[in-house]
Design a protein around this motif. Structure first.
Motif, PDB file in Angstrom:
ATOM      1  N   PRO A  15       0.815  -1.232   0.000  1.00  0.00           N
ATOM      2  CA  PRO A  15       0.000   0.000   0.000  1.00  0.00           C
ATOM      3  C   PRO A  15       0.840   1.270   0.000  1.00  0.00           C
ATOM      4  CG  PRO A  15      -0.901  -1.590   1.549  1.00  0.00           C
ATOM      5  CD  PRO A  15       0.411  -2.134   1.099  1.00  0.00           C
ATOM      6  N   LEU A  16       1.939   1.279   0.739  1.00  0.00           N
ATOM      7  CA  LEU A  16       2.791   2.473   0.733  1.00  0.00           C
ATOM      8  C   LEU A  16       3.400   2.719  -0.635  1.00  0.00           C
ATOM      9  CD1 LEU A  16       4.616   2.217   4.192  1.00  0.00           C
ATOM     10  CD2 LEU A  16       2.785   3.784   3.515  1.00  0.00           C
ATOM     11  N   LEU A  17       3.820   1.656  -1.312  1.00  0.00           N
ATOM     12  CA  LEU A  17       4.371   1.835  -2.652  1.00  0.00           C
ATOM     13  C   LEU A  17       3.305   2.334  -3.620  1.00  0.00           C
ATOM     14  CD1 LEU A  17       6.678  -1.318  -2.981  1.00  0.00           C
ATOM     15  CD2 LEU A  17       7.378   1.054  -2.739  1.00  0.00           C
ATOM     16  N   ALA A  18       2.077   1.798  -3.504  1.00  0.00           N
ATOM     17  CA  ALA A  18       1.001   2.276  -4.369  1.00  0.00           C
ATOM     18  C   ALA A  18       0.697   3.745  -4.106  1.00  0.00           C
ATOM     19  CB  ALA A  18      -0.248   1.427  -4.150  1.00  0.00           C
ATOM     20  N   ALA A  19       0.643   4.125  -2.814  1.00  0.00           N
ATOM     21  CA  ALA A  19       0.396   5.535  -2.491  1.00  0.00           C
ATOM     22  C   ALA A  19       1.516   6.424  -3.005  1.00  0.00           C
ATOM     23  CB  ALA A  19       0.235   5.694  -0.977  1.00  0.00           C
ATOM     24  N   ALA A  20       2.768   6.001  -2.836  1.00  0.00           N
ATOM     25  CA  ALA A  20       3.896   6.801  -3.313  1.00  0.00           C
ATOM     26  C   ALA A  20       3.874   6.931  -4.826  1.00  0.00           C
ATOM     27  CB  ALA A  20       5.213   6.160  -2.847  1.00  0.00           C
ATOM     28  N   ALA A  21       3.518   5.848  -5.534  1.00  0.00           N
ATOM     29  CA  ALA A  21       3.470   5.911  -6.995  1.00  0.00           C
ATOM     30  C   ALA A  21       2.416   6.915  -7.465  1.00  0.00           C
ATOM     31  CB  ALA A  21       3.198   4.517  -7.564  1.00  0.00           C
ATOM     32  N   VAL A  22       1.215   6.866  -6.843  1.00  0.00           N
ATOM     33  CA  VAL A  22       0.157   7.805  -7.235  1.00  0.00           C
ATOM     34  C   VAL A  22       0.562   9.244  -6.895  1.00  0.00           C
ATOM     35  CG1 VAL A  22      -2.225   8.495  -6.770  1.00  0.00           C
ATOM     36  CG2 VAL A  22      -1.649   6.081  -7.059  1.00  0.00           C
ATOM     37  N   PHE A  23       1.159   9.450  -5.733  1.00  0.00           N
ATOM     38  CA  PHE A  23       1.575  10.794  -5.342  1.00  0.00           C
ATOM     39  C   PHE A  23       2.624  11.341  -6.311  1.00  0.00           C
ATOM     40  CE2 PHE A  23       4.330  13.676  -2.963  1.00  0.00           C
ATOM     41  CZ  PHE A  23       3.413  14.613  -2.519  1.00  0.00           C
ATOM     42  N   LEU A  24       3.608  10.545  -6.631  1.00  0.00           N
ATOM     43  CA  LEU A  24       4.635  10.995  -7.570  1.00  0.00           C
ATOM     44  C   LEU A  24       4.044  11.266  -8.952  1.00  0.00           C
ATOM     45  CD1 LEU A  24       7.614   8.651  -6.600  1.00  0.00           C
ATOM     46  CD2 LEU A  24       7.344  11.072  -6.074  1.00  0.00           C
ATOM     47  N   GLY A 178      -2.619  14.561  -4.902  1.00  0.00           N
ATOM     48  CA  GLY A 178      -1.658  13.473  -4.724  1.00  0.00           C
ATOM     49  C   GLY A 178      -1.855  12.740  -3.408  1.00  0.00           C
ATOM     50  N   VAL A 179      -2.087  13.527  -2.322  1.00  0.00           N
ATOM     51  CA  VAL A 179      -2.293  12.889  -1.022  1.00  0.00           C
ATOM     52  C   VAL A 179      -3.581  12.074  -1.024  1.00  0.00           C
ATOM     53  CG1 VAL A 179      -2.745  13.350   1.420  1.00  0.00           C
ATOM     54  CG2 VAL A 179      -0.939  14.595   0.228  1.00  0.00           C
ATOM     55  N   MET A 180      -4.655  12.657  -1.558  1.00  0.00           N
ATOM     56  CA  MET A 180      -5.922  11.931  -1.598  1.00  0.00           C
ATOM     57  C   MET A 180      -5.818  10.697  -2.493  1.00  0.00           C
ATOM     58  SD  MET A 180      -8.678  15.069  -1.749  1.00  0.00           S
ATOM     59  CE  MET A 180     -10.018  13.894  -1.932  1.00  0.00           C
ATOM     60  N   GLY A 181      -5.181  10.882  -3.667  1.00  0.00           N
ATOM     61  CA  GLY A 181      -5.023   9.730  -4.560  1.00  0.00           C
ATOM     62  C   GLY A 181      -4.146   8.653  -3.947  1.00  0.00           C
ATOM     63  N   GLY A 182      -3.071   9.074  -3.258  1.00  0.00           N
ATOM     64  CA  GLY A 182      -2.218   8.080  -2.600  1.00  0.00           C
ATOM     65  C   GLY A 182      -2.962   7.314  -1.527  1.00  0.00           C
ATOM     66  N   ALA A 183      -3.774   8.036  -0.740  1.00  0.00           N
ATOM     67  CA  ALA A 183      -4.544   7.358   0.305  1.00  0.00           C
ATOM     68  C   ALA A 183      -5.541   6.377  -0.292  1.00  0.00           C
ATOM     69  CB  ALA A 183      -5.261   8.393   1.170  1.00  0.00           C
ATOM     70  N   LEU A 184      -6.231   6.810  -1.361  1.00  0.00           N
ATOM     71  CA  LEU A 184      -7.181   5.901  -2.017  1.00  0.00           C
ATOM     72  C   LEU A 184      -6.455   4.706  -2.620  1.00  0.00           C
ATOM     73  CD1 LEU A 184      -9.563   8.470  -3.748  1.00  0.00           C
ATOM     74  CD2 LEU A 184     -10.015   7.091  -1.704  1.00  0.00           C
ATOM     75  N   ALA A 185      -5.271   4.948  -3.208  1.00  0.00           N
ATOM     76  CA  ALA A 185      -4.516   3.827  -3.777  1.00  0.00           C
ATOM     77  C   ALA A 185      -4.068   2.859  -2.692  1.00  0.00           C
ATOM     78  CB  ALA A 185      -3.304   4.357  -4.541  1.00  0.00           C
ATOM     79  N   ALA A 186      -3.644   3.390  -1.520  1.00  0.00           N
ATOM     80  CA  ALA A 186      -3.242   2.515  -0.418  1.00  0.00           C
ATOM     81  C   ALA A 186      -4.420   1.685   0.072  1.00  0.00           C
ATOM     82  CB  ALA A 186      -2.663   3.356   0.720  1.00  0.00           C
ATOM     83  N   LEU A 187      -5.601   2.332   0.204  1.00  0.00           N
ATOM     84  CA  LEU A 187      -6.779   1.580   0.635  1.00  0.00           C
ATOM     85  C   LEU A 187      -7.159   0.514  -0.386  1.00  0.00           C
ATOM     86  CD1 LEU A 187      -8.987   4.448   2.129  1.00  0.00           C
ATOM     87  CD2 LEU A 187      -7.714   2.695   3.359  1.00  0.00           C
ATOM     88  N   ALA A 188      -7.088   0.879  -1.684  1.00  0.00           N
ATOM     89  CA  ALA A 188      -7.420  -0.106  -2.721  1.00  0.00           C
ATOM     90  C   ALA A 188      -6.445  -1.273  -2.715  1.00  0.00           C
ATOM     91  CB  ALA A 188      -7.432   0.572  -4.092  1.00  0.00           C
ATOM     92  N   ALA A 189      -5.148  -0.957  -2.559  1.00  0.00           N
ATOM     93  CA  ALA A 189      -4.157  -2.042  -2.501  1.00  0.00           C
ATOM     94  C   ALA A 189      -4.376  -2.913  -1.280  1.00  0.00           C
ATOM     95  CB  ALA A 189      -2.748  -1.450  -2.489  1.00  0.00           C
ATOM     96  N   ARG A 190      -4.690  -2.287  -0.147  1.00  0.00           N
ATOM     97  CA  ARG A 190      -4.953  -3.067   1.063  1.00  0.00           C
ATOM     98  C   ARG A 190      -6.168  -3.963   0.889  1.00  0.00           C
ATOM     99  NH1 ARG A 190      -2.185  -4.300   5.842  1.00  0.00           N
ATOM    100  NH2 ARG A 190      -3.723  -4.862   7.423  1.00  0.00           N
ATOM    101  N   HIS A 191      -7.214  -3.413   0.259  1.00  0.00           N
ATOM    102  CA  HIS A 191      -8.417  -4.217   0.015  1.00  0.00           C
ATOM    103  C   HIS A 191      -8.126  -5.361  -0.958  1.00  0.00           C
ATOM    104  CE1 HIS A 191     -12.670  -5.124  -0.383  1.00  0.00           C
ATOM    105  NE2 HIS A 191     -12.511  -5.126  -1.694  1.00  0.00           N
ATOM    106  N   ALA A 192      -7.318  -5.074  -1.994  1.00  0.00           N
ATOM    107  CA  ALA A 192      -6.986  -6.131  -2.946  1.00  0.00           C
ATOM    108  C   ALA A 192      -6.119  -7.208  -2.316  1.00  0.00           C
ATOM    109  CB  ALA A 192      -6.280  -5.518  -4.160  1.00  0.00           C
ATOM    110  N   MET A 193      -5.302  -6.819  -1.338  1.00  0.00           N
ATOM    111  CA  MET A 193      -4.413  -7.794  -0.696  1.00  0.00           C
ATOM    112  C   MET A 193      -5.072  -8.535   0.462  1.00  0.00           C
ATOM    113  SD  MET A 193      -0.748  -5.908  -0.476  1.00  0.00           S
ATOM    114  CE  MET A 193      -0.084  -7.338   0.392  1.00  0.00           C
TER     115      MET A 193
END
Length: 482
Positions: A15-24, A178-193
């Protein structure tokens, strides 16, 4: 020494990598958009400046053609502040040779003159270092001839401020997105995992000893990779449970086999001193009133009884000798000859004794006697009638004890060598010779390990049989009282 840095678990790392990727990605996109917008604004400002020069040229050209300096100054003064939305700082008209003819507006700035006054007589668009003003310049032609050069210094500070405000707003917006997208990406990755994390939790529980299948309610949706992984885990748990049941059954069978072997070992070890004791009883009967022979017989019977007591005690303590240790004496070696002599005589096998032990050797004597007795009995059993069995015992130069038994038999089979740790044998060979080898060699190997002794198997010096040598290091004298 380089310390290994602890790593985050996958449940947090992904999730952290997904959030960082979306933020970047959002930040980089915002920067690109800002650059494109800035470039577009520069082009629009340049176009506006050239449009401004178009209108100003139409007013300046008639005065230049008439050649009146006063008329040209008046035109420039009227043009200053005339155009709405454009603030001029200075208007300059000069000759193609770079000489100023007329000017209006704020006084000259010696550090930043018009381009034609610095040698550039062509069209120009120059931005000040502070980005608050620009010089826009155009040659004025009469037909094909350049008759003058018009330059205008325009104030763009308002545009620069709006540009900076826009840049700050877009940066703030980009960071927020970026922060909102990263948070949503982290939640999505967590849900997928989550299904994979469920399998991981089951594996962690299995690693700690709680092996159980994943319940039906916690299984991932069917048809997904996580569902296949969970199914494979449940199948593995089922196989492990079946294997544990089979292992338990085999353990029960093994306990029965060990119990039978233990009974055989006890009988084997008790029978040997019993034979010597019976021989001692016969000798006592035959000695009549001879006190010396009776004393030797009684001493032999006493040692045999103590040996039997020690075997029984050792067996009850799971083969751990709980009695007090004592050093090996020359009398122990003589006892071995007395114990083996009846079996050797029955098989018509001769005995050669080369035992030299001038002083007690610091080693636990009873277990070593057991090992030597087993080697001697195996050697007598392997030697044909008319052959000889030899015992050699003595202290070597390095201070260790050498105890070697040599026979004239056909040689040790591969299974026997494997039990002694000096060879290999196939499973079929081991099963073929297991019954014939008996328990003697197992006792020898167990005692050798306990005494830290080395076992060596060599060919007989006469070209017949084998020579099995035990090299025993001296024990701590404090642990072996005299």
């Amino acid at each position: 020494m380089r310390l290994r840095q602890p790593s985050l678990p996958v449940s947090l790392r992904v999730p952290l990598l997904a959030a960082a990727a979306v933020f970047l990605f959002v930040t980089a996109t915002t920067q690109i958009a800002l650059r494109l917008a800035g470039h577009r604004m520069d082009l629009e400002a340049e176009r506006l400046g050239r449009v401004y020069l178009d209108g100003l040229s139409a007013a300046v050209l008639p005065a230049i053609r008439d050649g009146g300096r006063t008329a040209l100054d008046q035109v420039l003064d009227r043009a200053t502040g005339f155009y709405e939305g454009i603030r001029e700082r200075r208007l300059v008209v000069g000759t193609p040779e770079g000489r100023q003819v007329s000017a209006a507006g704020v006084g000259p700035e010696p550090d930043w003159l018009a381009p034609f006054l610095r040698g550039n007589a062509g069209p120009a668009w120059e931005v000040s270092p502070e980005r608050d003003a620009v010089w826009v310049q155009r040659p004025l032609k009469n037909g094909a001839e350049v008759i003058a050069i018009l330059a205008a210094k325009l104030d763009v500070s308002a545009i620069t401020r709006r540009r900076q405000q826009l840049r700050a707003a877009m940066l703030a917006f980009g960071l927020a997105v970026g922060v909102m997208g990263g948070a949503l990406a982290a939640l999505a990755a967590r849900h997928a995992m989550r299904p994979v994390l469920g399998v991981t939790s089951a594996l962690d529980r299995a690693g700690s000893g709680h092996i159980a299948p994943i319940p039906e309610a916690a299984l991932p949706p069917p048809g997904t990779e996580a569902a296949r992984l969970a199914a494979a885990f449940n199948a593995m748990v089922a196989h492990v449970a079946e294997r544990e049941r089979l292992t338990q059954r085999l353990a029960e069978r093994e306990r029965g086999a060990v119990l039978g072997r233990l009974v055989g070992t006890v009988a084997h070890e008790v029978r040997n001193p019993l034979a010597g004791m019976l021989t001692a009883v016969e000798s006592a009967h035959a000695a009549g009133d001879n006190p010396v022979e009776r004393a030797e017989a009684l001493e032999m019977i006493e040692r045999g009884l103590r040996q039997i007591e020690r075997v029984v005690s050792s067996t009850l303590a799971q083969h751990r000798d709980s009695g007090p240790p004592r050093p090996l004496k020359a009398a122990d070696l003589e006892d071995l000859r007395v114990l083996v002599a009846p079996e050797a005589a029955r098989r018509a096998v001769g005995l050669d004794w080369r035992a030299t032990l001038p002083s007690p050797f610091p080693v636990d004597a009873p277990p070593l006697r057991q090992a030597a007795l087993n080697l001697l009995l195996n050697a007598v059993a392997a030697t044909p009638a008319g052959g000889r069995v030899e015992l050699e015992a003595g202290v070597e130069q390095d201070g260790g004890l050498l105890l070697a038994v040599e026979d004239e038999g056909p040689g040790l089979p591969a299974a026997a060598r494997q039990r002694l740790g000096v060879g290999t044998a196939s499973q079929d060979e081991a099963r073929l010779h297991e019954a014939r080898l008996g328990l003697g060699l197992e006792v020898v190997v167990t005692i050798a390990h306990r005494l830290h002794a080395r076992i060596a198997v060599e060919p007989g010096r006469k070209g017949l049989g084998n020579r099995v040598a035990l090299r025993v290091p001296p024990a701590d004298p404090a642990a072996i009282p005299a």
